[in-house]
Write a protein that holds these residues in place. Structure first.
Motif, PDB file in Angstrom:
ATOM      1  N   GLU A  63       0.860  -1.175   0.000  1.00 38.07           N
ATOM      2  CA  GLU A  63       0.000   0.000   0.000  1.00 38.07           C
ATOM      3  C   GLU A  63       0.895   1.224   0.000  1.00 38.07           C
ATOM      4  OE1 GLU A  63      -3.217   0.271   2.689  1.00 38.07           O
ATOM      5  OE2 GLU A  63      -3.641  -1.868   2.611  1.00 38.07           O
ATOM      6  N   TYR A  64       0.502   2.186  -0.790  1.00 42.29           N
ATOM      7  CA  TYR A  64       1.308   3.393  -0.922  1.00 42.29           C
ATOM      8  C   TYR A  64       0.410   4.604  -0.715  1.00 42.29           C
ATOM      9  CZ  TYR A  64       4.444   0.010  -2.994  1.00 42.29           C
ATOM     10  OH  TYR A  64       5.237  -1.092  -3.215  1.00 42.29           O
ATOM     11  N   ALA A  65       0.988   5.629  -0.117  1.00 43.19           N
ATOM     12  CA  ALA A  65       0.222   6.830   0.215  1.00 43.19           C
ATOM     13  C   ALA A  65      -0.112   7.657  -1.020  1.00 43.19           C
ATOM     14  CB  ALA A  65       0.998   7.680   1.210  1.00 43.19           C
ATOM     15  N   SER A  66       0.722   7.582  -2.026  1.00 44.04           N
ATOM     16  CA  SER A  66       0.480   8.390  -3.221  1.00 44.04           C
ATOM     17  C   SER A  66       0.954   7.627  -4.455  1.00 44.04           C
ATOM     18  CB  SER A  66       1.213   9.731  -3.128  1.00 44.04           C
ATOM     19  OG  SER A  66       2.614   9.520  -3.203  1.00 44.04           O
ATOM     20  N   LEU A  67       0.537   8.106  -5.576  1.00 44.54           N
ATOM     21  CA  LEU A  67       0.962   7.511  -6.845  1.00 44.54           C
ATOM     22  C   LEU A  67       2.464   7.653  -7.024  1.00 44.54           C
ATOM     23  CD1 LEU A  67       0.251   6.203  -9.574  1.00 44.54           C
ATOM     24  CD2 LEU A  67      -0.209   8.488 -10.454  1.00 44.54           C
ATOM     25  N   ALA A  68       2.991   8.794  -6.653  1.00 49.60           N
ATOM     26  CA  ALA A  68       4.432   9.015  -6.784  1.00 49.60           C
ATOM     27  C   ALA A  68       5.218   8.020  -5.932  1.00 49.60           C
ATOM     28  CB  ALA A  68       4.778  10.441  -6.381  1.00 49.60           C
ATOM     29  N   ALA A  69       4.725   7.731  -4.717  1.00 46.34           N
ATOM     30  CA  ALA A  69       5.401   6.775  -3.839  1.00 46.34           C
ATOM     31  C   ALA A  69       5.357   5.374  -4.445  1.00 46.34           C
ATOM     32  CB  ALA A  69       4.755   6.786  -2.463  1.00 46.34           C
ATOM     33  N   ALA A  70       4.228   4.996  -5.024  1.00 49.96           N
ATOM     34  CA  ALA A  70       4.108   3.672  -5.642  1.00 49.96           C
ATOM     35  C   ALA A  70       5.034   3.548  -6.846  1.00 49.96           C
ATOM     36  CB  ALA A  70       2.654   3.425  -6.060  1.00 49.96           C
ATOM     37  N   GLU A  71       5.101   4.590  -7.660  1.00 51.76           N
ATOM     38  CA  GLU A  71       5.990   4.549  -8.826  1.00 51.76           C
ATOM     39  C   GLU A  71       7.445   4.536  -8.399  1.00 51.76           C
ATOM     40  OE1 GLU A  71       4.565   7.923 -11.072  1.00 51.76           O
ATOM     41  OE2 GLU A  71       3.348   6.621 -12.356  1.00 51.76           O
ATOM     42  N   GLU A  72       7.760   5.286  -7.363  1.00 56.05           N
ATOM     43  CA  GLU A  72       9.137   5.329  -6.872  1.00 56.05           C
ATOM     44  C   GLU A  72       9.573   3.968  -6.343  1.00 56.05           C
ATOM     45  OE1 GLU A  72      11.401   7.500  -3.240  1.00 56.05           O
ATOM     46  OE2 GLU A  72      10.204   8.804  -4.547  1.00 56.05           O
ATOM     47  N   ALA A  73       8.630   3.232  -5.733  1.00 53.50           N
ATOM     48  CA  ALA A  73       8.938   1.901  -5.218  1.00 53.50           C
ATOM     49  C   ALA A  73       8.977   0.861  -6.334  1.00 53.50           C
ATOM     50  CB  ALA A  73       7.912   1.505  -4.162  1.00 53.50           C
ATOM     51  N   GLY A  74       8.580   1.244  -7.531  1.00 49.44           N
ATOM     52  CA  GLY A  74       8.611   0.317  -8.659  1.00 49.44           C
ATOM     53  C   GLY A  74       7.425  -0.622  -8.717  1.00 49.44           C
ATOM     54  N   ALA A  75       6.351  -0.270  -8.045  1.00 50.68           N
ATOM     55  CA  ALA A  75       5.154  -1.114  -8.037  1.00 50.68           C
ATOM     56  C   ALA A  75       4.420  -0.986  -9.367  1.00 50.68           C
ATOM     57  CB  ALA A  75       4.230  -0.707  -6.896  1.00 50.68           C
ATOM     58  N   ALA A  76       3.777  -2.083  -9.760  1.00 53.58           N
ATOM     59  CA  ALA A  76       2.926  -2.042 -10.953  1.00 53.58           C
ATOM     60  C   ALA A  76       1.622  -1.354 -10.566  1.00 53.58           C
ATOM     61  CB  ALA A  76       2.669  -3.449 -11.464  1.00 53.58           C
ATOM     62  N   VAL A  77       1.305  -0.274 -11.281  1.00 52.19           N
ATOM     63  CA  VAL A  77       0.193   0.568 -10.882  1.00 52.19           C
ATOM     64  C   VAL A  77      -0.739   0.798 -12.068  1.00 52.19           C
ATOM     65  CG1 VAL A  77      -0.433   2.842  -9.985  1.00 52.19           C
ATOM     66  CG2 VAL A  77       1.649   1.752  -9.208  1.00 52.19           C
ATOM     67  N   ILE A  78      -2.040   0.671 -11.821  1.00 55.30           N
ATOM     68  CA  ILE A  78      -3.046   1.072 -12.806  1.00 55.30           C
ATOM     69  C   ILE A  78      -3.459   2.485 -12.433  1.00 55.30           C
ATOM     70  CG2 ILE A  78      -5.343   0.653 -13.735  1.00 55.30           C
ATOM     71  CD1 ILE A  78      -4.949  -2.300 -13.121  1.00 55.30           C
ATOM     72  N   LYS A  79      -3.247   3.415 -13.339  1.00 56.67           N
ATOM     73  CA  LYS A  79      -3.487   4.834 -13.061  1.00 56.67           C
ATOM     74  C   LYS A  79      -4.881   5.240 -13.553  1.00 56.67           C
ATOM     75  CE  LYS A  79       1.394   5.604 -13.858  1.00 56.67           C
ATOM     76  NZ  LYS A  79       2.386   6.267 -14.705  1.00 56.67           N
ATOM     77  N   TRP A  80      -5.885   4.923 -12.758  1.00 58.36           N
ATOM     78  CA  TRP A  80      -7.267   5.243 -13.124  1.00 58.36           C
ATOM     79  C   TRP A  80      -7.471   6.741 -13.263  1.00 58.36           C
ATOM     80  CZ3 TRP A  80      -9.769   1.073 -14.537  1.00 58.36           C
ATOM     81  CH2 TRP A  80      -9.480  -0.149 -13.948  1.00 58.36           C
ATOM     82  N   GLY A  81      -6.929   7.502 -12.377  1.00 63.92           N
ATOM     83  CA  GLY A  81      -7.121   8.949 -12.375  1.00 63.92           C
ATOM     84  C   GLY A  81      -6.524   9.623 -13.591  1.00 63.92           C
ATOM     85  N   VAL A  82      -5.364   9.153 -14.003  1.00 65.89           N
ATOM     86  CA  VAL A  82      -4.736   9.713 -15.200  1.00 65.89           C
ATOM     87  C   VAL A  82      -5.621   9.442 -16.419  1.00 65.89           C
ATOM     88  CG1 VAL A  82      -2.709   9.582 -16.703  1.00 65.89           C
ATOM     89  CG2 VAL A  82      -2.419   9.527 -14.226  1.00 65.89           C
ATOM     90  N   PHE A  83      -6.216   8.246 -16.446  1.00 65.15           N
ATOM     91  CA  PHE A  83      -7.129   7.908 -17.533  1.00 65.15           C
ATOM     92  C   PHE A  83      -8.364   8.804 -17.499  1.00 65.15           C
ATOM     93  CE2 PHE A  83     -10.796   5.448 -19.085  1.00 65.15           C
ATOM     94  CZ  PHE A  83     -10.413   5.311 -20.413  1.00 65.15           C
ATOM     95  N   ILE A  84      -8.912   9.045 -16.307  1.00 66.69           N
ATOM     96  CA  ILE A  84     -10.083   9.924 -16.179  1.00 66.69           C
ATOM     97  C   ILE A  84      -9.737  11.322 -16.682  1.00 66.69           C
ATOM     98  CG2 ILE A  84     -11.608  11.080 -14.518  1.00 66.69           C
ATOM     99  CD1 ILE A  84     -11.489   8.446 -12.874  1.00 66.69           C
ATOM    100  N   ASN A  85      -8.552  11.833 -16.320  1.00 68.20           N
ATOM    101  CA  ASN A  85      -8.123  13.143 -16.810  1.00 68.20           C
ATOM    102  C   ASN A  85      -8.024  13.155 -18.331  1.00 68.20           C
ATOM    103  OD1 ASN A  85      -8.019  14.390 -14.370  1.00 68.20           O
ATOM    104  ND2 ASN A  85      -5.799  14.401 -14.201  1.00 68.20           N
ATOM    105  N   ALA A  86      -7.505  12.071 -18.910  1.00 68.41           N
ATOM    106  CA  ALA A  86      -7.375  12.004 -20.365  1.00 68.41           C
ATOM    107  C   ALA A  86      -8.743  11.994 -21.037  1.00 68.41           C
ATOM    108  CB  ALA A  86      -6.570  10.773 -20.769  1.00 68.41           C
TER     109      ALA A  86
END
Length: 143
Positions: A63-86
């Motif tokens: 579990e990560y507090a933010s998207l940046a923390a998850a990406e920094e840890a190298g976790a595989a992340v589905i970025k729902w919010g980025v898709f919503i913005n797009a």
């Protein structure tokens, strides 16, 4: 083959398309700025401060507090919010283009309707009966 390519590349359609792509790229940066800097804060305000870019799902454990923390840890992340913005950015671009093209078509139609004068009425010619009477009179003079 080179000659065929040259003919294709020099057609007006290809040049028009290239200009459209270049203008579209510039327009995209303007719309992205509009979405990120103006509209999304307004949407966030009305949704209680929801920041769509921070909506994400981590694949696997952790579990990560933010998207940046998850990406920094190298976790595989589905970025729902980025898709919503797009999606929101796409809808805004589509709406703006619809309004722009609709306005341009209306302006063009008004301009064309003003430029085209009403066709003048054809001069009234003799009726069929008048022509037949003239022919009869001419024939009577010859006899």
């Amino acid at each position: 083959m080179l000659k065929e390519f040259q003919e294709f590349a020099m057609k007006g359609n290809v040049l028009d398309m290239a200009v459209g792509i270049i203008i579209g790229a510039a327009f995209t940066t303007i719309v992205k700025s509009l979405v990120d800097g103006i509209l999304m804060p307004i949407v966030g305000y009305f949704t209680g401060g929801v920041d769509f870019t921070e909506i994400f799902t981590v694949l696997g454990e952790g579990e990560y507090a933010s998207l940046a923390a998850a990406e920094e840890a190298g976790a595989a992340v589905i970025k729902w919010g980025v898709f919503i913005n797009a999606v929101i950015a796409f809808l805004i671009v589509a709406w703006i283009l619809f309004i722009l093209i609709r306005s341009m078509n209306r302006a063009r139609d008004q301009l064309l309707s003003k430029e085209e004068p009403a066709p003048e009425a054809a001069p009234a010619g003799p009726t069929q009966e008048e022509l037949l009477l003239d022919i009869r009179d001419l024939l009577a003079k010859k006899v």
